[in-house]
Design a protein around this motif. Structure first.
Motif, PDB file in Angstrom:
ATOM      1  N   TYR A 180       2.609  -7.891   3.892  1.00 55.01           N
ATOM      2  CA  TYR A 180       2.975  -7.424   2.546  1.00 55.01           C
ATOM      3  C   TYR A 180       2.140  -8.113   1.465  1.00 55.01           C
ATOM      4  CZ  TYR A 180       6.975  -4.525   3.832  1.00 55.01           C
ATOM      5  OH  TYR A 180       7.775  -3.511   4.309  1.00 55.01           O
ATOM      6  N   TRP A 181       1.826  -9.374   1.675  1.00 51.05           N
ATOM      7  CA  TRP A 181       0.999 -10.089   0.683  1.00 51.05           C
ATOM      8  C   TRP A 181      -0.385  -9.456   0.573  1.00 51.05           C
ATOM      9  CZ3 TRP A 181       1.775 -13.420  -3.079  1.00 51.05           C
ATOM     10  CH2 TRP A 181       0.677 -14.074  -3.638  1.00 51.05           C
ATOM     11  N   LYS A 189      -1.126 -10.522 -10.643  1.00 49.47           N
ATOM     12  CA  LYS A 189      -1.959 -10.112  -9.534  1.00 49.47           C
ATOM     13  C   LYS A 189      -3.121 -11.077  -9.338  1.00 49.47           C
ATOM     14  CE  LYS A 189       0.323  -6.413  -8.471  1.00 49.47           C
ATOM     15  NZ  LYS A 189       1.039  -6.326  -7.193  1.00 49.47           N
ATOM     16  N   GLU A 243       8.183  -8.349  -1.512  1.00 51.50           N
ATOM     17  CA  GLU A 243       8.514  -8.259  -0.090  1.00 51.50           C
ATOM     18  C   GLU A 243       7.896  -9.424   0.679  1.00 51.50           C
ATOM     19  OE1 GLU A 243      10.511  -6.388   1.497  1.00 51.50           O
ATOM     20  OE2 GLU A 243      10.986  -4.812   0.059  1.00 51.50           O
ATOM     21  N   ASP A 275      -1.038  -6.513   1.110  1.00 45.38           N
ATOM     22  CA  ASP A 275      -0.860  -5.177   0.538  1.00 45.38           C
ATOM     23  C   ASP A 275      -0.422  -5.239  -0.926  1.00 45.38           C
ATOM     24  OD1 ASP A 275      -0.972  -2.331   1.124  1.00 45.38           O
ATOM     25  OD2 ASP A 275       1.201  -2.309   0.818  1.00 45.38           O
ATOM     26  N   ASP A 276      -0.504  -6.435  -1.516  1.00 45.44           N
ATOM     27  CA  ASP A 276      -0.154  -6.645  -2.932  1.00 45.44           C
ATOM     28  C   ASP A 276       1.327  -6.428  -3.230  1.00 45.44           C
ATOM     29  OD1 ASP A 276      -2.773  -7.198  -3.349  1.00 45.44           O
ATOM     30  OD2 ASP A 276      -3.234  -5.407  -4.515  1.00 45.44           O
ATOM     31  N   ASN A 277       2.159  -6.493  -2.227  1.00 48.55           N
ATOM     32  CA  ASN A 277       3.611  -6.357  -2.432  1.00 48.55           C
ATOM     33  C   ASN A 277       4.207  -7.756  -2.380  1.00 48.55           C
ATOM     34  OD1 ASN A 277       6.359  -5.821  -2.381  1.00 48.55           O
ATOM     35  ND2 ASN A 277       6.114  -3.973  -1.136  1.00 48.55           N
ATOM     36  N   GLU A 278       4.120  -8.439  -3.506  1.00 47.75           N
ATOM     37  CA  GLU A 278       4.483  -9.857  -3.540  1.00 47.75           C
ATOM     38  C   GLU A 278       5.975 -10.100  -3.353  1.00 47.75           C
ATOM     39  OE1 GLU A 278       2.579 -10.023  -7.148  1.00 47.75           O
ATOM     40  OE2 GLU A 278       0.615 -10.393  -6.280  1.00 47.75           O
TER      41      GLU A 278
END
Length: 427
Positions: A99-100, A2, A107, A102-105
Motif C-alpha cells: 500500500y505504501w 506525498k 492503509e 501504491d501511495d495509499n498511506e
C-alpha cells in the motif's frame, strides 16, 4: 504529505523485507544480535511450508514493485485462521509495503501497526517497522504521534543512534520545542562521523527561533573553518549577523567574499549594497551596485536603479541620483520614482525636465505623497511662468490635508503678485 518515489523507497528501507524462503534457509544459522540492549524478547518465528511458499511469492512481487498483485496472496494468509502469528505479521508487513508503494498511506500505516501489534516478528523487523511508523506519522505531519513511536523504538530496541536522535530533534523543532531540538541535535551530531547538512539546518533554525544568534553564528563559523569558500555558508553567516543587528560583521563577511571573487549573483550584490546603505555608507553601496552593473551581474531593474538612486541621494551625489531615477522610471508601475526624479531635477534647475517627470508621476498614480506632487508641479509651472497651470495644481494640492496649508500659502502669494522663489538648496 506525498513523497517522491526516491523518498518513499528510502522510508521503506527502514524495515527491510526478507522473503520467507530466505528466512527458512537461514533460520538455523547464528547471526549477530543487532539489538543487544533490547527490552523485547526475541520471539520464536516459525512458518509451515505452505506459508513460506505463499509469502515468499508475495514478498518477491512486492520487492519487484508489484504490490497490488501480491495482495490476494497476503489476504489469503491473513484470512486463514490456522496461519501462525509470525505468518500473519509477515503478511501484514508485506501489505503495508504494498500500500505504501501504491501511495495509499492510510492503509499502509494501518497494516504496519497491526503487524507490530501482533508482536511476532524478529526484532530486526519489529524495530524497523516501529521506526518506519514514526517516519510515516512525521510525513503526515502528526508530530506528537511520531515522537511517541520514536520514543517506543528507543525504549524497546535499547538503541539511541545519530539518525534516531536527528529524527527526534526534527520532531521537537516541528512541535516548537526548540531547546529540546537543540540539545537532541547536538547529541546526534556528536554521535555521527558525517552529520547530514539538514541536521545543521534544524539546529540553526532552532537557534533562530530562540533568537540565539551568537550560537547560530558560532555553528556556521565552525562549518566555514572546514569550507572557507562555501558561499552558501558565507551568506548564511551574513544573514545571521543581520538578524542579530550586527551589520558591521555582516558587511565584513560579504565584502571579504566579494574581494575573493565569491560574490557572483545579483542577489549577493544587492544584499551587500543594502547593508552598506543601512550602515550609513552610501558611497560604498553605490560603488557595489556600479560594480555589479558593470560586470553585467546586476541587471537593469526598478529595484536596482531605485536603490542606486537612493544611495546616491544619501551621499548627495545629485548627478548620480538623477541618472539612476531616470533609468528606474520606465520600470516603475506607479509614479513614486518619477516624483523623486522631478524633485531632484527641479532643484538642479532643470524645470522643463522636472515638469515631465511630475506629469508622469501624477499620470501613473499610486503616489504616497500625492498632495506634495501637485505642490511641486505647481512650483515648477510657476518657475516656467505658467501661472494658470501653477494655480490649478496648488488648488488641487489644497484638497489634501497634508498639503492644504502649504498650497494655500502659495495661492495667497500668487494672488497678491508675489513671485514664488525657488529655495537656493534642496532640503
Amino acid at each position: 504529505m506525498k513523497l517522491s518515489g526516491l523518498a518513499r523507497v528510502a522510508l521503506c528501507a527502514t524495515a527491510l523485507l526478507m522473503s520467507a524462503a530466505t528466512f527458512a534457509a537461514k533460520k538455523d544459522t547464528k547471526s549477530v544480535d543487532e539489538f543487544p540492549n533490547a527490552t523485547r524478547k526475541e520471539p520464536k518465528a516459525t512458518m509451515v511450508e505452505r506459508e513460506q511458499r505463499e509469502l515468499s511469492k508475495a514478498a518477491d512481487l512486492v520487492n519487484d514493485g508489484k504490490g497490488m498483485e501480491a495482495l490476494p496472496i497476503v489476504e489469503k494468509v491473513l484470512g486463514n485462521p490456522k496461519s501462525s502469528k509470525y505468518a500473519q505479521a509477515f503478511a501484514l508487513q508485506l501489505k503495508g509495503r504494498a500500500y505504501w508503494d501504491d501511495d495509499n498511506e492510510a492503509e499502509a500505516l494501518a497494516a504496519t501497526i497491526k503487524a507490530i501489534e501482533l508482536d511476532a516478528l524478529p526484532n530486526v523487523h519489529q524495530f524497523g517497522l516501529i521506526y518506519q511508523v514514526a517516519q510515516m506519522y512525521m510525513q503526515d505531519e502528526k508530530y506528537d504521534q511520531a515522537l511517541s513511536w520514536i520514543d517506543r523504538w528507543e525504549k524497546e530496541s535499547g538503541q539511541n543512534t545519530a539518525d534516531s536522535l536527528a529524527l527526534k530533534s526534527n520532531l521537537f523543532y516541528r512541535l516548537e520545542r526548540y531547546q529540546d531540538a537543540i540539545g537532541t541535535m547536538k547529541q546526534a551530531i556528536a554521535k555521527s562521523d558525517a552529520p547530514h547538512e539538514s541536521w545543521n539546518q534544524i539546529l540553526m533554525a532552532s537557534y533562530y527561533e530562540l533568537d540565539q544568534f551568537d550560537e547560530a553564528a558560532a555553528l556556521v563559523q565552525s562549518q566555514l573553518a572546514k569550507k572557507p569558500n562555501d558561499i552558501k555558508l558565507i551568506k548564511q553567516l551574513a544573514t545571521i549577523y543581520v538578524n542579530g543587528d550586527k551589520y558591521p560583521q555582516a558587511i565584513e563577511v560579504l565584502s571579504k567574499a566579494k574581494a575573493q571573487g565569491l560574490i557572483t549573483s545579483p542577489e549577493d550584490y544587492m544584499q551587500l549594497a543594502k547593508l552598506y546603505a543601512n550602515a550609513d555608507k552610501p558611497k560604498d553601496a553605490a560603488d557595489t551596485l556600479r560594480e555589479g552593473m558593470s560586470k553585467g551581474v546586476v541587471q537593469p531593474s526598478l529595484e536596482a536603479y531605485r536603490l542606486l538612486g537612493d544611495v546616491c541621494s544619501q551621499s548627495e551625489d545629485d548627478a548620480c541620483t538623477i541618472d539612476a531615477y531616470t533609468k528606474a522610471s520606465p520600470f516603475a508601475a506607479d509614479g513614486n520614482v518619477d516624483y523623486q526624479l522631478g524633485y531632484y531635477l527641479y532643484y538642479a534647475e532643470r524645470s522643463a525636465e522636472a515638469k515631465e517627470a511630475l506629469n508622469r508621476a501624477i499620470s501613473k498614480g499610486g503616489l504616497r505623497q500625492e498632495g506634495e506632487a501637485y505642490v511641486m508641479r505647481g512650483d515648477i509651472l510657476s518657475d516656467l511662468n505658467d501661472n494658470a497651470g501653477a494655480m490649478a495644481d496648488w488648488r488641487k494640492a489644497a484638497t489634501f490635508p497634508s498639503t492644504k496649508t502649504m498650497a494655500e500659502q502659495r495661492i495667497k502669494a500668487a494672488t497678491t503678485g508675489v513671485k514664488l522663489r525657488r529655495p537656493s538648496t534642496r532640503k
